[in-house]
Design an enzyme around this catalytic site. Structure first.
Site, PDB file in Angstrom:
ATOM      1  CG  ASN A 101      -1.298 -10.531  -6.176  1.00  0.00           C
ATOM      2  OD1 ASN A 101      -1.061 -11.303  -5.262  1.00  0.00           O
ATOM      3  ND2 ASN A 101      -0.628 -10.546  -7.315  1.00  0.00           N
ATOM      4  CG  HIS A 102      -6.290  -7.910  -1.597  1.00  0.00           C
ATOM      5  ND1 HIS A 102      -7.522  -7.504  -1.150  1.00  0.00           N
ATOM      6  CD2 HIS A 102      -6.268  -9.266  -1.449  1.00  0.00           C
ATOM      7  CE1 HIS A 102      -8.218  -8.555  -0.745  1.00  0.00           C
ATOM      8  NE2 HIS A 102      -7.464  -9.642  -0.911  1.00  0.00           N
ATOM      9  N   PRO A 103      -4.868  -4.736  -4.426  1.00  0.00           N
ATOM     10  CG  PRO A 103      -6.443  -3.029  -4.732  1.00  0.00           C
ATOM     11  CD  PRO A 103      -6.314  -4.476  -4.335  1.00  0.00           C
ATOM     12  CE1 TYR A 104       2.630  -3.870  -4.184  1.00  0.00           C
ATOM     13  CE2 TYR A 104       1.354  -5.857  -4.534  1.00  0.00           C
ATOM     14  CZ  TYR A 104       2.448  -5.065  -4.840  1.00  0.00           C
ATOM     15  OH  TYR A 104       3.354  -5.468  -5.795  1.00  0.00           O
TER      16      TYR A 104
END
Length: 208
Positions: free
Chosen positions: A76-79
């Site tokens: 995941n990306h750090p949203y």
């Protein structure tokens, strides 16, 4: 898919052309198809993949059948941060300051686990941090966002239970037999038993 089934090696994985492997350990009799990308994984005995599979931060047990274009454990990306883009946590390629080692370390520790004798259909995606139970089937094109119970067939977006492969008592018996942990010698001795109806297989091996 195999046009011609290759002769596999007990001690060295058979790796297709164009595949890239990083920080990964292999069991015996393993085959990876062409153009796989595998990062930070443990791949157990007798597992095989089709072409263009991408696996990260995952533990694959034994006898897993993986079709082409499957993705397991996508990161995941750090949203929840100001910027989701990779430059903000791993920007060395862009000439920025040192990478965010703590974030990257934490992300690698979120493991995806695929149980024994699982069949994953073409183009399926299994999200990070999940567990797929022994004997499960993941339908082609499924997007798996929750854990999958043993011997359950799931499909769709997001994946839902379609049916169970066997009655509960058969599931329990198969988990108790745990044939995937048999020695190579016992697998060879009992090889033809895998063609029996499941009830006969259970009756024969549950009491042994």
């Amino acid at each position: 898919m195999h046009i011609e089934f290759p002769k596999l090696s007990k001690d060295e994985p058979t790796i297709g052309r164009g595949s890239q492997i990083k920080n990964t350990t292999f069991g015996q009799w393993v085959e990876l198809g062409e153009n796989n990308l595998v990062d930070n994984c443990v791949i157990g005995d007798y597992n095989y993949t089709g072409q263009y599979c991408f696996m990260q931060n995952s533990d694959l047990k034994k006898f897993i059948s993986i079709a082409a274009q499957v993705r397991i454990g996508p990161t995941n990306h750090p949203y929840n941060r100001v910027a989701q883009h990779i430059f903000a946590y791993n920007g060395e390629a862009y000439g920025f300051a040192q990478k965010d080692s703590e974030y990257l370390k934490t992300r690698k520790q979120i493991r995806t686990t695929i149980g024994n004798d699982v069949w994953i259909g073409h183009g399926a995606i299994i999200q990070t941090g999940l567990t797929v139970g022994d004997g499960a089937v993941i339908g082609s094109g499924a997007v798996v966002t929750h854990d999958v119970e043993p011997y359950t067939i799931v499909g769709g977006v997001s994946a839902k239970v379609i049916k169970n492969r066997f009655p509960d008592e058969i599931k329990t018996d198969l988990e108790q037999i745990a044939w995937w942990d048999w020695s190579r010698q016992k697998l060879e001795e009992c090889y033809l038993d895998f063609r029996l109806p499941v009830e006969e297989f259970v009756k024969k091996h549950l009491s042994l």
